[in-house]
Enzyme design. Sequence first.
Site, mmCIF file in Angstrom:
data_model
loop_
_atom_site.group_PDB
_atom_site.id
_atom_site.type_symbol
_atom_site.label_atom_id
_atom_site.label_comp_id
_atom_site.label_asym_id
_atom_site.label_seq_id
_atom_site.Cartn_x
_atom_site.Cartn_y
_atom_site.Cartn_z
ATOM 1 C CB ILE A 127 -0.960 0.005 1.217
ATOM 2 C CG1 ILE A 127 -1.948 -1.171 1.114
ATOM 3 C CG2 ILE A 127 -1.704 1.331 1.330
ATOM 4 C CD1 ILE A 127 -2.885 -1.327 2.324
ATOM 5 C CG LEU A 149 0.695 2.397 5.407
ATOM 6 C CD1 LEU A 149 1.600 3.024 4.351
ATOM 7 C CD2 LEU A 149 -0.544 1.825 4.759
ATOM 8 C CD GLU A 163 -8.171 -11.436 9.721
ATOM 9 O OE1 GLU A 163 -7.722 -11.299 8.578
ATOM 10 O OE2 GLU A 163 -7.711 -12.218 10.551
ATOM 11 C CE1 TYR A 165 -2.904 -7.709 10.589
ATOM 12 C CE2 TYR A 165 -5.035 -8.590 9.919
ATOM 13 C CZ TYR A 165 -4.006 -7.669 9.749
ATOM 14 O OH TYR A 165 -4.100 -6.740 8.749
ATOM 15 C CE LYS A 189 -3.433 -4.214 11.342
ATOM 16 N NZ LYS A 189 -2.477 -3.150 10.999
ATOM 17 C CG ASP A 219 -11.047 -18.106 6.022
ATOM 18 O OD1 ASP A 219 -10.696 -16.922 6.091
ATOM 19 O OD2 ASP A 219 -11.018 -18.771 4.959
HETATM 20 P P1 NAD Z 1 2.951 -4.841 3.503
HETATM 21 O O1 NAD Z 1 3.454 -5.981 4.300
HETATM 22 O O2 NAD Z 1 3.184 -4.850 2.040
HETATM 23 O O3 NAD Z 1 3.527 -3.466 4.086
HETATM 24 C C1 NAD Z 1 3.885 -3.273 5.427
HETATM 25 C C2 NAD Z 1 5.251 -2.585 5.448
HETATM 26 O O4 NAD Z 1 5.585 -2.286 6.812
HETATM 27 C C3 NAD Z 1 6.379 -3.494 4.917
HETATM 28 O O5 NAD Z 1 7.109 -2.847 3.885
HETATM 29 C C4 NAD Z 1 7.259 -3.747 6.140
HETATM 30 O O6 NAD Z 1 8.650 -3.847 5.822
HETATM 31 C C5 NAD Z 1 6.963 -2.511 6.978
HETATM 32 N N1 NAD Z 1 7.231 -2.764 8.405
HETATM 33 C C6 NAD Z 1 6.705 -3.761 9.173
HETATM 34 N N2 NAD Z 1 7.214 -3.697 10.412
HETATM 35 C C7 NAD Z 1 8.077 -2.644 10.428
HETATM 36 C C8 NAD Z 1 8.918 -2.094 11.424
HETATM 37 N N3 NAD Z 1 8.984 -2.633 12.655
HETATM 38 N N4 NAD Z 1 9.660 -1.004 11.121
HETATM 39 C C9 NAD Z 1 9.620 -0.470 9.866
HETATM 40 N N5 NAD Z 1 8.843 -0.962 8.876
HETATM 41 C C10 NAD Z 1 8.090 -2.038 9.162
HETATM 42 O O7 NAD Z 1 1.376 -4.722 3.810
HETATM 43 P P2 NAD Z 1 0.251 -3.823 3.108
HETATM 44 O O8 NAD Z 1 -0.679 -4.722 2.372
HETATM 45 O O9 NAD Z 1 0.875 -2.674 2.413
HETATM 46 O O10 NAD Z 1 -0.554 -3.332 4.404
HETATM 47 C C11 NAD Z 1 -0.321 -2.091 5.029
HETATM 48 C C12 NAD Z 1 -1.266 -1.935 6.222
HETATM 49 O O11 NAD Z 1 -2.636 -2.115 5.816
HETATM 50 C C13 NAD Z 1 -1.026 -2.948 7.351
HETATM 51 O O12 NAD Z 1 -1.197 -2.304 8.582
HETATM 52 C C14 NAD Z 1 -2.119 -3.977 7.162
HETATM 53 O O13 NAD Z 1 -2.470 -4.609 8.377
HETATM 54 C C15 NAD Z 1 -3.248 -3.136 6.599
HETATM 55 N N6 NAD Z 1 -4.157 -3.942 5.764
HETATM 56 C C16 NAD Z 1 -3.927 -4.184 4.447
HETATM 57 C C17 NAD Z 1 -4.828 -4.939 3.710
HETATM 58 C C18 NAD Z 1 -4.682 -5.168 2.228
HETATM 59 O O14 NAD Z 1 -5.678 -5.494 1.618
HETATM 60 N N7 NAD Z 1 -3.526 -5.002 1.620
HETATM 61 C C19 NAD Z 1 -5.959 -5.484 4.316
HETATM 62 C C20 NAD Z 1 -6.157 -5.251 5.681
HETATM 63 C C21 NAD Z 1 -5.256 -4.465 6.392
HETATM 64 N N1 UDP Z 2 -6.599 -18.974 0.248
HETATM 65 C C1 UDP Z 2 -6.676 -20.103 -0.578
HETATM 66 N N2 UDP Z 2 -5.565 -20.501 -1.243
HETATM 67 C C2 UDP Z 2 -4.370 -19.862 -1.179
HETATM 68 C C3 UDP Z 2 -4.289 -18.702 -0.339
HETATM 69 C C4 UDP Z 2 -5.423 -18.298 0.357
HETATM 70 O O1 UDP Z 2 -7.738 -20.734 -0.688
HETATM 71 O O2 UDP Z 2 -3.414 -20.287 -1.851
HETATM 72 C C5 UDP Z 2 -7.823 -18.479 0.945
HETATM 73 C C6 UDP Z 2 -7.705 -18.233 2.453
HETATM 74 O O3 UDP Z 2 -7.944 -19.425 3.182
HETATM 75 C C7 UDP Z 2 -8.796 -17.193 2.661
HETATM 76 C C8 UDP Z 2 -8.784 -16.370 1.370
HETATM 77 O O4 UDP Z 2 -8.113 -17.200 0.408
HETATM 78 O O5 UDP Z 2 -10.060 -17.837 2.766
HETATM 79 C C9 UDP Z 2 -8.093 -15.011 1.443
HETATM 80 O O6 UDP Z 2 -6.823 -15.171 1.989
HETATM 81 P P1 UDP Z 2 -5.739 -14.008 2.138
HETATM 82 O O7 UDP Z 2 -4.452 -14.645 2.498
HETATM 83 O O8 UDP Z 2 -5.710 -13.135 0.938
HETATM 84 O O9 UDP Z 2 -6.194 -13.133 3.398
HETATM 85 P P2 UDP Z 2 -7.545 -12.804 4.166
HETATM 86 O O10 UDP Z 2 -8.534 -12.266 3.190
HETATM 87 O O11 UDP Z 2 -8.014 -14.083 4.806
HETATM 88 O O12 UDP Z 2 -7.117 -11.819 5.177
#
Ligand code: NAD
Ligand code: UDP
Length: 389
Positions: free
Chosen positions: A28, A96, A141, A185, A189, A337
């Site tokens: 992100i 993030l 979540e 997790y 959160k 899940d």
């Molecule tokens: P990501 O893992 O790609 O990015 C997280 C970044 O944080 C990584 O680059 C990691 O190196 C950095 N990081 C972690 N711990 C650190 C530390 N101690 N010091 C410095 N840097 C650190 O994940 P993302 O998908 O970009 O998600 C970003 C945020 O959004 C997270 O808080 C995640 O929980 C939340 N989120 C994302 C999604 C999604 O759909 N992508 C869904 C739900 C929540």
């Molecule tokens: N999943 C799956 N096969 C894979 C990876 C994930 O069936 O190879 C399923 C997982 O069990 C969940 C959904 O896909 O039901 C989404 O998983 P993801 O890891 O993207 O994260 P979530 O949405 O659960 O946070």
Amino acid sequence: MASPVRVDLDGNPIRPITICMIGAGGFIGSHLCEKLMAETPHKVLAVDVYSDKIKHLLEGPASLPWTDRIHFHRLNIKNDSRLEGLIKMSDLTINLAAICTPADYNTRPLDTIYSNFIDALPVVKYCSENNKRLIHFSTCEVYGKTIGSFLPTDHPMRQDPAYFILKEDASPCIFGPIEKQRWSYACAKQLIERLVYAEGAENGLEFTIVRPFNWIGPRMDFIPGIDGPSEGVPRVLACFSNNLLRHEPLKLVDGGQSQRTFVYIKDAIEAVLLMIENPARANGHIFNVGNPNNEVTVRQLAEMMTEVYSKVSGEPPLEVPTVDVSSKEFYGEGYDDSDKRIPDMTIINRQLGWNPKTSLWDLLESTLTYQHRTYAEAIKQVTSKPLAS
Ligand code: NAD
Ligand code: UDP
């Protein structure tokens, strides 16, 4: 020609600010940095332990228009005293940083809890003490399972949206038992959300909490054995991309019956930019950010990705494109899940007028085109290497 004055949703000119973005090197963060550099005058202090995903912004030619507006600070927020200084230098902090891949929740629950709760504490504290605005990234979540999932399978009330639509200000947070460590997790959160909210209520912290609903797109996670560990298990987009690139069947955990709504990262980033530039409308709110129109079961996602990948790669799909696998085999003990995740969009619509635009087919087409272009050659080289005898 002078560039046009950028205005917020209320018609006020937007003044350039400095943003301390923690986790800027992730999926992100990389898209948010790109957007801020290309379309706004804001400055970014990009904090992360990795920078690969934003290298193109940091190492471009000096003539790039944003070279003076983005600075990378390689630091681990767990143990680095420079963090408070960076927050003090900024108008806004966006956090993030997190461990956020489900394969870690049940296998590394301590790291998961520390990363999502303990390590975020100083960030909240420094923002509160220094009167700095905070946008904190939480997760959909935190809702856990839907109320409807506890009804008998064929119960008519399961069809009633009141039992499954997830609303920021009304839905309960329903997690499984402690031995189902999947929920480490979500629970961490949830507690940090409550702490941020309490800092707002008791100490006047200006905050916004974001709950992303499965944002997906290019640069998400890693492809095992190419730009991440061979045994690593990323989120579903990268797992399925990896299977498609390697011509392996896609693994459906427990039959792939869980449902998700997927939103294109570029749509979601528009929502974050609106939050950044409209503090009066975003402060004090928790926002669902997702696309309720893009709901599929994981099995349907696998089928669609197989079809789209065949189109963009020109390769015929496998005769047997999916295989069932138990969650215990795939994730290990303690996995559980979320059954269904549909975001209610009332609050983000009312406050920011934001709506997602991209259909699931279109977002998969652009994302899988990127995956094929970025990884197909590397996978071919790895898989054609003779095994050492
Ligand atoms: P990501 O893992 O790609 O990015 C997280 C970044 O944080 C990584 O680059 C990691 O190196 C950095 N990081 C972690 N711990 C650190 C530390 N101690 N010091 C410095 N840097 C650190 O994940 P993302 O998908 O970009 O998600 C970003 C945020 O959004 C997270 O808080 C995640 O929980 C939340 N989120 C994302 C999604 C999604 O759909 N992508 C869904 C739900 C929540
Ligand atoms: N999943 C799956 N096969 C894979 C990876 C994930 O069936 O190879 C399923 C997982 O069990 C969940 C959904 O896909 O039901 C989404 O998983 P993801 O890891 O993207 O994260 P979530 O949405 O659960 O946070």
